[in-house]
Design an enzyme around this catalytic site. Structure first.
Site, PDB file in Angstrom:
ATOM      1  N   ASP A 154       0.868  -1.177   0.000  1.00 58.16           N
ATOM      2  CA  ASP A 154       0.000   0.000   0.000  1.00 58.16           C
ATOM      3  C   ASP A 154       0.910   1.233   0.000  1.00 58.16           C
ATOM      4  O   ASP A 154       2.038   1.164   0.493  1.00 58.16           O
ATOM      5  CB  ASP A 154      -0.895   0.000   1.254  1.00 58.16           C
ATOM      6  CG  ASP A 154      -2.130   0.894   1.093  1.00 58.16           C
ATOM      7  OD1 ASP A 154      -3.257   0.346   1.090  1.00 58.16           O
ATOM      8  OD2 ASP A 154      -1.981   2.131   0.960  1.00 58.16           O
ATOM      9  N   SER A 212     -11.540  -4.423  -8.038  1.00 60.57           N
ATOM     10  CA  SER A 212     -11.487  -3.028  -7.553  1.00 60.57           C
ATOM     11  C   SER A 212     -12.060  -2.080  -8.609  1.00 60.57           C
ATOM     12  O   SER A 212     -13.257  -1.786  -8.586  1.00 60.57           O
ATOM     13  CB  SER A 212     -10.060  -2.658  -7.154  1.00 60.57           C
ATOM     14  OG  SER A 212      -9.164  -2.710  -8.247  1.00 60.57           O
ATOM     15  N   GLU A 214     -18.002  -0.603 -18.859  1.00 58.61           N
ATOM     16  CA  GLU A 214     -18.949  -1.653 -18.458  1.00 58.61           C
ATOM     17  C   GLU A 214     -20.301  -1.369 -19.103  1.00 58.61           C
ATOM     18  O   GLU A 214     -20.681  -0.197 -19.246  1.00 58.61           O
ATOM     19  CB  GLU A 214     -19.057  -1.687 -16.924  1.00 58.61           C
ATOM     20  CG  GLU A 214     -17.705  -2.026 -16.295  1.00 58.61           C
ATOM     21  CD  GLU A 214     -17.709  -2.023 -14.766  1.00 58.61           C
ATOM     22  OE1 GLU A 214     -18.704  -1.594 -14.155  1.00 58.61           O
ATOM     23  OE2 GLU A 214     -16.691  -2.462 -14.188  1.00 58.61           O
ATOM     24  N   HIS A 226     -19.428  -6.933 -12.297  1.00 56.77           N
ATOM     25  CA  HIS A 226     -19.333  -5.917 -11.243  1.00 56.77           C
ATOM     26  C   HIS A 226     -20.314  -6.203 -10.092  1.00 56.77           C
ATOM     27  O   HIS A 226     -21.180  -5.375  -9.761  1.00 56.77           O
ATOM     28  CB  HIS A 226     -19.578  -4.511 -11.825  1.00 56.77           C
ATOM     29  CG  HIS A 226     -19.012  -3.419 -10.959  1.00 56.77           C
ATOM     30  ND1 HIS A 226     -18.423  -2.285 -11.456  1.00 56.77           N
ATOM     31  CD2 HIS A 226     -18.949  -3.298  -9.600  1.00 56.77           C
ATOM     32  CE1 HIS A 226     -18.039  -1.510 -10.452  1.00 56.77           C
ATOM     33  NE2 HIS A 226     -18.337  -2.108  -9.313  1.00 56.77           N
TER      34      HIS A 226
HETATM   35  N1  LIG Z   1     -16.338  -4.770  -7.493  1.00 55.19           N
HETATM   36  C1  LIG Z   1     -17.147  -4.133  -6.659  1.00 55.19           C
HETATM   37  O1  LIG Z   1     -18.350  -4.292  -6.686  1.00 55.19           O
HETATM   38  C2  LIG Z   1     -16.564  -3.208  -5.632  1.00 55.19           C
HETATM   39  C3  LIG Z   1     -17.220  -3.071  -4.428  1.00 55.19           C
HETATM   40  C4  LIG Z   1     -16.675  -2.235  -3.468  1.00 55.19           C
HETATM   41  C5  LIG Z   1     -15.511  -1.545  -3.725  1.00 55.19           C
HETATM   42  N2  LIG Z   1     -14.900  -1.685  -4.933  1.00 55.19           N
HETATM   43  C6  LIG Z   1     -13.652  -0.985  -5.215  1.00 55.19           C
HETATM   44  O2  LIG Z   1     -12.577  -1.674  -4.614  1.00 55.19           O
HETATM   45  C7  LIG Z   1     -11.511  -0.761  -4.352  1.00 55.19           C
HETATM   46  C8  LIG Z   1     -10.984  -0.973  -2.961  1.00 55.19           C
HETATM   47  O3  LIG Z   1     -12.013  -0.759  -2.022  1.00 55.19           O
HETATM   48  P1  LIG Z   1     -11.674  -0.561  -0.510  1.00 55.19           P
HETATM   49  O4  LIG Z   1     -12.959  -0.391   0.205  1.00 55.19           O
HETATM   50  O5  LIG Z   1     -10.702  -1.617  -0.082  1.00 55.19           O
HETATM   51  O6  LIG Z   1     -10.943   0.843  -0.572  1.00 55.19           O
HETATM   52  P2  LIG Z   1     -10.124   1.568   0.577  1.00 55.19           P
HETATM   53  O7  LIG Z   1     -10.233   3.032   0.278  1.00 55.19           O
HETATM   54  O8  LIG Z   1     -10.497   1.059   1.919  1.00 55.19           O
HETATM   55  O9  LIG Z   1      -8.618   1.098   0.314  1.00 55.19           O
HETATM   56  C9  LIG Z   1      -7.911   1.511  -0.825  1.00 55.19           C
HETATM   57  C10 LIG Z   1      -6.437   1.414  -0.481  1.00 55.19           C
HETATM   58  O10 LIG Z   1      -5.682   1.647  -1.670  1.00 55.19           O
HETATM   59  C11 LIG Z   1      -4.505   2.326  -1.289  1.00 55.19           C
HETATM   60  N3  LIG Z   1      -3.906   2.940  -2.470  1.00 55.19           N
HETATM   61  C12 LIG Z   1      -4.299   4.058  -3.134  1.00 55.19           C
HETATM   62  N4  LIG Z   1      -3.489   4.291  -4.180  1.00 55.19           N
HETATM   63  C13 LIG Z   1      -2.570   3.299  -4.191  1.00 55.19           C
HETATM   64  C14 LIG Z   1      -1.462   3.001  -5.041  1.00 55.19           C
HETATM   65  N5  LIG Z   1      -1.165   3.779  -6.098  1.00 55.19           N
HETATM   66  N6  LIG Z   1      -0.736   1.899  -4.757  1.00 55.19           N
HETATM   67  C15 LIG Z   1      -1.024   1.120  -3.675  1.00 55.19           C
HETATM   68  N7  LIG Z   1      -2.053   1.362  -2.838  1.00 55.19           N
HETATM   69  C16 LIG Z   1      -2.816   2.439  -3.102  1.00 55.19           C
HETATM   70  C17 LIG Z   1      -4.990   3.317  -0.242  1.00 55.19           C
HETATM   71  O11 LIG Z   1      -3.937   3.807   0.547  1.00 55.19           O
HETATM   72  C18 LIG Z   1      -5.973   2.452   0.552  1.00 55.19           C
HETATM   73  O12 LIG Z   1      -5.367   1.790   1.638  1.00 55.19           O
HETATM   74  C19 LIG Z   1     -12.093   0.630  -4.586  1.00 55.19           C
HETATM   75  O13 LIG Z   1     -11.721   1.061  -5.868  1.00 55.19           O
HETATM   76  C20 LIG Z   1     -13.575   0.391  -4.587  1.00 55.19           C
HETATM   77  O14 LIG Z   1     -14.267   1.351  -5.317  1.00 55.19           O
HETATM   78  C21 LIG Z   1     -15.397  -2.518  -5.881  1.00 55.19           C
HETATM   79  O1  LIG Z   2     -22.870  -2.321  -5.273  1.00 53.45           O
HETATM   80  C1  LIG Z   2     -22.974  -1.300  -4.643  1.00 53.45           C
HETATM   81  O2  LIG Z   2     -24.031  -0.881  -4.188  1.00 53.45           O
HETATM   82  C2  LIG Z   2     -21.755  -0.480  -4.322  1.00 53.45           C
HETATM   83  C3  LIG Z   2     -20.863  -0.195  -5.462  1.00 53.45           C
HETATM   84  C4  LIG Z   2     -19.650  -1.038  -5.394  1.00 53.45           C
HETATM   85  O3  LIG Z   2     -19.935  -2.214  -6.012  1.00 53.45           O
HETATM   86  C5  LIG Z   2     -18.491  -0.387  -6.030  1.00 53.45           C
HETATM   87  O4  LIG Z   2     -18.094  -0.830  -7.097  1.00 53.45           O
HETATM   88  O5  LIG Z   2     -17.974   0.588  -5.459  1.00 53.45           O
END
Ligand SMILES: NC(=O)c1ccc[n+]([C@@H]2O[C@H](COP(=O)([O-])OP(=O)(O)OC[C@H]3O[C@@H](n4cnc5c(N)ncnc54)[C@H](O)[C@@H]3O)[C@@H](O)[C@H]2O)c1
Ligand SMILES: O=C(O)CC[C@@H](O)C(=O)O
Length: 250
Positions: free
Chosen positions: A9, A67, A97, A128
């Site tokens: 991180d 992510s 998407e 997603h």
């Molecule tokens: N697929 C889905 O449905 C879904 C659902 C929820 C969240 N997400 C995505 O997943 C990702 C992570 O979510 P989270 O809740 O763990 O986020 P979070 O904000 O808790 O953690 C993100 C981490 O990434 C680190 N970071 C930022 N830039 C960086 C870099 N260049 N190199 C290394 N580390 C770096 C930050 O310091 C932080 O610790 C987000 O992009 C979020 O939008 C996707």
């Molecule tokens: O599914 C949701 O409601 C939250 C969105 C989450 O999937 C995200 O990609 O940040």
């Protein structure tokens, strides 16, 4: 699952269980059998995994990305999987998407490599849905509600993705004659001079300002404010030519 977990991180994160933080992404890539991504979409994370990173990974490693779609260079991933360097991947997110449900919407018009990717035998592709668990939805609900409450009650905008992120340590509303000034304004020269001139009859205890694009946000805690002065303070800030919105908490 019997795995050893290491993570990288940009900030120091306290380890959970027996996981360990490593100093560089390269170190993580060279040691891992499964690489999973958990970073936001920013200019720094765009194509965080691309051809050089796949080359730096162990032969036969796997990639999991739930992510953001911009974090993995999927065209390079396809090549790395075709060559056998990467044994397989599970992807939940993509740079583009489909905007609605329906057949054949995930095609080369949407992402130039879509057909090549979907023809591979060693990928798992999901639409997603990574956040669609009870736990994630519950956490999202709590996080969104807390962020909105903090913005309404304290002015803090930490975590905003389309607005300057500004916060000050807790507001002490028990302290008499204190006011928190929240001033959203155009991001142009001269604003701080004007605003601080308006605030200057009081004691500025603390102040923080940040900008994002055309918009800036100033928070200031001021003391020695008579209740009778508050209306005038508000009106003076409202009348500045740069003002977008003004709130005073007291
Ligand atoms: N697929 C889905 O449905 C879904 C659902 C929820 C969240 N997400 C995505 O997943 C990702 C992570 O979510 P989270 O809740 O763990 O986020 P979070 O904000 O808790 O953690 C993100 C981490 O990434 C680190 N970071 C930022 N830039 C960086 C870099 N260049 N190199 C290394 N580390 C770096 C930050 O310091 C932080 O610790 C987000 O992009 C979020 O939008 C996707
Ligand atoms: O599914 C949701 O409601 C939250 C969105 C989450 O999937 C995200 O990609 O940040």
């Amino acid at each position: 699952m019997g795995m050893n977990v290491i993570y990288y991180d940009v900030v120091m994160i306290m380890a959970l269980g027996n996981s360990k933080q490593v100093d560089t992404l390269d170190e993580l890539l060279s040691k891992s059998d499964f690489v999973t991504l958990h970073v936001p979409a920013t200019s720094e994370t765009a194509n965080l995994l691309s051809a050089p990173q796949f080359a730096a990974m162990k032969d036969g490693a796997y990639v999991i990305n739930a992510s953001r779609g911009t974090v993995v260079d999927i065209a390079a991933l396809v090549q790395a999987m075709k060559s056998g360097k990467i044994a397989g991947a599970a992807l939940d997110v993509y740079p583009n998407e489909p905007a609605k449900n329906g057949e054949n919407l995930f095609n080369n018009d949407l992402n130039s490599w879509a057909e090549e990717l979907t023809s591979l035998r060693n990928v798992i592709l999901t639409p997603h849905i990574g956040g669609s668990t009870e736990e994630a939805q519950s956490s999202i609900g709590v996080e969104v509600a807390s962020s909105l409450t903090k913005y309404i009650n304290e002015g803090s905008s930490i975590g905003a993705v389309n607005f300057p992120e500004v916060s000050l340590r807790d507001l002490d509303l028990d302290q008499e004659n204190s006011v928190r000034v929240l001033y959203i304004h155009q991001n142009v020269p001269g604003v701080l001079k004007t605003v601080n001139n308006i605030l200057s009859n009081h004691n500025i205890e603390k102040q923080f300002t940040d900008s994002r694009g055309d918009v800036a946000y100033l928070m200031a805690d001021i003391s020695q404010v008579d209740l009778a002065d508050i209306k005038s303070l508000y009106e003076q800030l409202e009348q500045t030519p740069y003002k977008i919105a003004t709130r005073l908490l007291y």
